[in-house]
Design a protein around this motif. Structure first.
Motif, PDB file in Angstrom:
ATOM      1  N   ARG A 266       0.829  -1.210   0.000  1.00 50.17           N
ATOM      2  CA  ARG A 266       0.000   0.000   0.000  1.00 50.17           C
ATOM      3  C   ARG A 266       0.867   1.265   0.000  1.00 50.17           C
ATOM      4  O   ARG A 266       0.461   2.287  -0.558  1.00 50.17           O
ATOM      5  CB  ARG A 266      -0.966  -0.001   1.181  1.00 50.17           C
TER       6      ARG A 266
ATOM      7  N   ALA B  89      -3.824  12.465  -7.723  1.00 52.42           N
ATOM      8  CA  ALA B  89      -4.614  11.252  -7.463  1.00 52.42           C
ATOM      9  C   ALA B  89      -4.882  11.131  -5.962  1.00 52.42           C
ATOM     10  O   ALA B  89      -4.152  11.687  -5.124  1.00 52.42           O
ATOM     11  CB  ALA B  89      -3.877  10.026  -7.969  1.00 52.42           C
ATOM     12  N   ASP B  90      -5.932  10.383  -5.625  1.00 50.93           N
ATOM     13  CA  ASP B  90      -6.305  10.216  -4.221  1.00 50.93           C
ATOM     14  C   ASP B  90      -5.489   9.091  -3.590  1.00 50.93           C
ATOM     15  O   ASP B  90      -6.002   8.012  -3.306  1.00 50.93           O
ATOM     16  CB  ASP B  90      -7.812   9.925  -4.117  1.00 50.93           C
ATOM     17  N   TRP B  91      -4.201   9.333  -3.376  1.00 50.41           N
ATOM     18  CA  TRP B  91      -3.344   8.307  -2.796  1.00 50.41           C
ATOM     19  C   TRP B  91      -3.774   7.953  -1.378  1.00 50.41           C
ATOM     20  O   TRP B  91      -3.699   6.784  -0.957  1.00 50.41           O
ATOM     21  CB  TRP B  91      -1.888   8.755  -2.790  1.00 50.41           C
TER      22      TRP B  91
ATOM     23  N   ALA C  73       1.289   6.729  -7.054  1.00 51.02           N
ATOM     24  CA  ALA C  73       0.097   7.405  -7.570  1.00 51.02           C
ATOM     25  C   ALA C  73       0.494   8.758  -8.165  1.00 51.02           C
ATOM     26  O   ALA C  73       1.301   9.491  -7.582  1.00 51.02           O
ATOM     27  CB  ALA C  73      -0.931   7.599  -6.468  1.00 51.02           C
TER      28      ALA C  73
ATOM     29  N   GLY D 237      -6.786   5.477  -1.344  1.00 52.30           N
ATOM     30  CA  GLY D 237      -6.361   4.115  -1.622  1.00 52.30           C
ATOM     31  C   GLY D 237      -5.624   3.496  -0.450  1.00 52.30           C
ATOM     32  O   GLY D 237      -5.784   2.303  -0.152  1.00 52.30           O
ATOM     33  N   TYR D 238      -4.814   4.303   0.234  1.00 51.01           N
ATOM     34  CA  TYR D 238      -4.060   3.802   1.373  1.00 51.01           C
ATOM     35  C   TYR D 238      -4.995   3.408   2.513  1.00 51.01           C
ATOM     36  O   TYR D 238      -4.856   2.339   3.110  1.00 51.01           O
ATOM     37  CB  TYR D 238      -3.078   4.862   1.854  1.00 51.01           C
TER      38      TYR D 238
ATOM     39  N   ARG E 165       4.107  12.611   1.090  1.00 48.11           N
ATOM     40  CA  ARG E 165       3.397  11.343   1.260  1.00 48.11           C
ATOM     41  C   ARG E 165       4.164  10.360   2.123  1.00 48.11           C
ATOM     42  O   ARG E 165       3.595   9.719   3.023  1.00 48.11           O
ATOM     43  CB  ARG E 165       3.147  10.704  -0.117  1.00 48.11           C
TER      44      ARG E 165
ATOM     45  N   ALA F 141       2.109   1.688  -3.581  1.00 58.25           N
ATOM     46  CA  ALA F 141       1.015   2.175  -4.429  1.00 58.25           C
ATOM     47  C   ALA F 141       0.759   3.659  -4.192  1.00 58.25           C
ATOM     48  O   ALA F 141       0.523   4.420  -5.143  1.00 58.25           O
ATOM     49  CB  ALA F 141      -0.252   1.365  -4.163  1.00 58.25           C
ATOM     50  N   ALA F 142       0.832   4.086  -2.929  1.00 59.92           N
ATOM     51  CA  ALA F 142       0.593   5.502  -2.618  1.00 59.92           C
ATOM     52  C   ALA F 142       1.686   6.377  -3.206  1.00 59.92           C
ATOM     53  O   ALA F 142       1.413   7.467  -3.740  1.00 59.92           O
ATOM     54  CB  ALA F 142       0.506   5.700  -1.109  1.00 59.92           C
TER      55      ALA F 142
ATOM     56  N   GLU G  86       0.463  12.712  -9.373  1.00 60.27           N
ATOM     57  CA  GLU G  86       0.106  13.950  -8.691  1.00 60.27           C
ATOM     58  C   GLU G  86      -1.364  14.250  -8.927  1.00 60.27           C
ATOM     59  O   GLU G  86      -1.865  14.175 -10.041  1.00 60.27           O
ATOM     60  CB  GLU G  86       0.971  15.105  -9.205  1.00 60.27           C
TER      61      GLU G  86
END
Length: 614
Positions: free
Chosen positions: A392, A403-405, A399, A408-409, A454, A395-396, A401
């Motif tokens: 995760r 995007a809703d990282w 992601a 998703g996390y 992030r 993936a974050a 710029e």
């Protein structure tokens, strides 16, 4: 639903746990009941002191200076200061020399004996000088204004303290929730939102627990109570580590080696947990190397697998690590036929629900370690959180710029996806959660409002909130259920400081740790895909299996109707789907639902009427 052969709830075993009361009376039967509920931590010593309006107790698992070190600790020169310790103080020899230079004398070499002297010198700030994993209670009876209680937990939260503050400001505390509930007047009152919390985040994060009125002292804090004031929690300065001398990457292997060998130092047998992955493999290799270098006995390593043929078995990787490291290897085969009974014991020991099936595996593994005669086990816990090991996180960071990282996390933390949660809830419970807000929403809000990049936001969240509540508390409770102390080199302050100093690129997929492993681990372990140590529930939850029978019983329509939070027809549809087309997500959802249902039953069984002993 208690088995008489469980060491935590029967027999005459004692524990390395602390408990007490402040600004309120506790009877001898109460204290005996509290002690009995957490005495599984060790058989080596028990001590309780009481006075007017206070009590302080500990049952000890002796790891350092086993023949001495009676708790509560006190010095002849300062009888007004009492202390109890759960855990280990790794720099106690250095502190002992420093305190001796200031005129203090000690009756033994036990690590906790330095605590009264340290408190006399520094007051409530004493914990800033401690390198270790610890939960400590100090009672100061010297002040003319009345006694003072000080509680302190290590910076990572490896050893917990649960507490209850009554309406009159009196405080009760214990290492484990079931023990705390044995105090008169401490309620076993499940929070209405606990089901959604378990499904959204797998276990409660932060200071709250799944029981109303019971909290946990946060990591890296010191809490002070005076008569009538309740408990005031203060975040203290972290333990100061030596500065990085070269680059963090260059120092990492040597620091890991030093910390692993230091944690392997005990006056009782020490082993290593070897899952077959990178993190535990590094700890095993370094500990084995240290044992050989000092001429000690070969290190013993333990790996848990399951009787029969199951997917994703890691035993070949664990064996490869053991061969490379030249350990005495133990392959433990747990029997799936006993898992339903183990689930009850696991839930009871944890005291609140944890929806990860790894809890059952952890309990079975430490049982084998205990039965083989070991009191200390080195583990690889904490590496994923500190060195960027989770999918995760990758993936974050990947992601784009905008995007809703964070969304998703947060979704990846859930045992049951939001859409399915809402479908399973009754209209009344869905409305209640919508009005109150889900803990999953709070995690999301914290990540979005962090004000940092992030990577920093995620690492801060993982180490401050998720890791102590979800991961470390589980390891602590389930190892101590069998009188085994789990020691975690990756959670040491020096290692954590190096992780924070690494460039972001080295925290993508634990690249820094893979570099350390190149000369220590077999190529097969370094090349394999990441796999968590857990239970293959999707394959085990099939028609007629012991686990599925237990889940179906816990999620029966009649039981769910009484609870009023879940729609029995939709839970049954989920069961039917798992039986016809087994899948990981459906199995985890059913597991989480069943664990919460079992926990509510266990919690009610721990309820103690006011005025009665447990």
């Amino acid at each position: 639903m208690v088995d008489s052969d469980d060491p935590g709830f029967g027999g005459d075993r004692q524990m390395c746990r602390i408990f007490g009361s402040f600004a309120g009376e506790a009877t001898a039967p109460e204290l005996a009941a509290v002690s009995a509920r957490q005495r599984h931590g060790g058989p080596d010593g028990r001590g309780v002191l009481t006075g007017r309006g206070w009590s302080l107790g500990c049952d000890r698992l002796a790891v350092t200076d086993p023949g001495r070190g009676t708790q509560p600790y006190r010095l002849p020169t300062a009888p007004g200061v009492l202390a109890v310790l759960n855990g280990e103080i790794y720099n106690h020899r250095e502190l002992r020399r420093r305190m001796a230079a200031r005129g203090h004398r000690f009756p033994d070499s036990c690590d906790g004996s330095v605590l009264p002297a340290l408190y006399l010198e520094y007051g409530p700030r004493f914990a800033e000088h401690l390198d270790g994993m610890f939960a400590i209670a100090v009672l100061d009876r010297r002040t003319t204004a009345g006694p003072q209680l000080v509680l302190a937990v290590d910076d990572m939260g490896m050893k917990p303290i649960h507490y209850h503050v009554a309406a009159d400001g009196s405080v009760r505390f214990a290492s484990e929730i079931p023990a705390l509930l044995a105090f008169d007047g401490v309620p076993a009152d499940p929070r209405e939102e606990s089901l959604d919390t378990v499904l959204a985040t797998k276990t409660p994060f932060g200071t709250e627990t799944a029981l109303r009125g019971i909290k946990v002292v946060p990591p890296g804090t010191t809490a002070v109570a005076r008569p009538g004031s309740g408990l005031r929690v203060h975040r203290r300065a972290p333990y100061r580590t030596p500065p990085v001398t070269g680059t963090a990457g260059q120092d990492l292997e040597e620091t890991l080696r030093v910390e692993t060998e230091r944690l392997a130092d005990a006056d009782v047998p020490v082993c290593a947990i070897t899952s077959g992955g990178l993190d535990s493999g590094l700890v095993t290799a370094l500990a084995a190397s240290g044992a050989r270098a000092t001429g000690g006995a070969p290190l013993h390593s333990f790996h848990l697998t399951y009787r029969g043929r199951w997917p994703d078995s890691e035993h070949t990787y664990a064996r490869a690590v053991a061969l490379r490291s030249r350990t005495v290897h133990h392959q433990v085969e747990a029997d799936p036929a006993e898992f339903a009974s183990l689930l009850t014991r696991t839930v009871r020991h944890l005291g609140q629900p944890n929806a990860d099936p790894i809890a059952l595996s952890t309990y079975a593994l430490f049982r084998a370690v205990h039965q083989s005669g070991f009191s200390v086990a080195l583990t690889g816990d904490g590496a994923d959180e500190l060195f960027g090991g989770y999918d995760r996180l990758r993936a974050a960071l990947a992601a784009p710029e905008g995007a809703d990282w964070a969304g998703g996390y947060a979704d990846a933390l859930a045992a049951v996806p939001r859409m399915l949660r809402n479908r399973l809830y009754t209209p009344a419970y869905r409305a209640f959660i919508a009005e109150r807000g889900s803990d999953g929403d709070r995690v999301l809000a914290e990540l979005r409002a962090s004000g940092t990049d992030r990577l920093t936001a995620i690492v801060n969240f993982e180490t401050r909130w998720r890791m102590p509540a979800y991961h470390l508390r589980r390891v602590d409770h389930l190892s101590m259920a069998w009188g085994v102390e789990a020691r975690m080199p990756f959670c040491q302050p020096r290692v954590a400081a190096l992780a924070r100093a690494l460039p972001a690129e080295d925290l993508r997929g634990k690249r820094a740790l893979y570099r350390v492993g190149r000369d220590l681990l077999p190529p097969s372990v370094l090349r394999r895909p990441k796999q968590p140590f857990t239970l293959p529930v999707a394959a085990m939850m099939t028609s007629g299996s012991p686990l599925m029978d237990a889940v179906q019983d816990l999620l029966s329509p009649a039981r769910l109707l009484r609870g009023g939070r879940l729609r029995p027809d939709r839970v049954q549809a989920l069961i039917t789907r798992q039986l016809s087309r087994p899948s990981g997500p459906d199995a985890l959802a059913l597991w989480a639902l069943a664990v919460h249902e079992l926990w509510t039953e266990v919690a009610q069984g721990l309820r103690v009427p006011v005025g009665c002993a447990a």
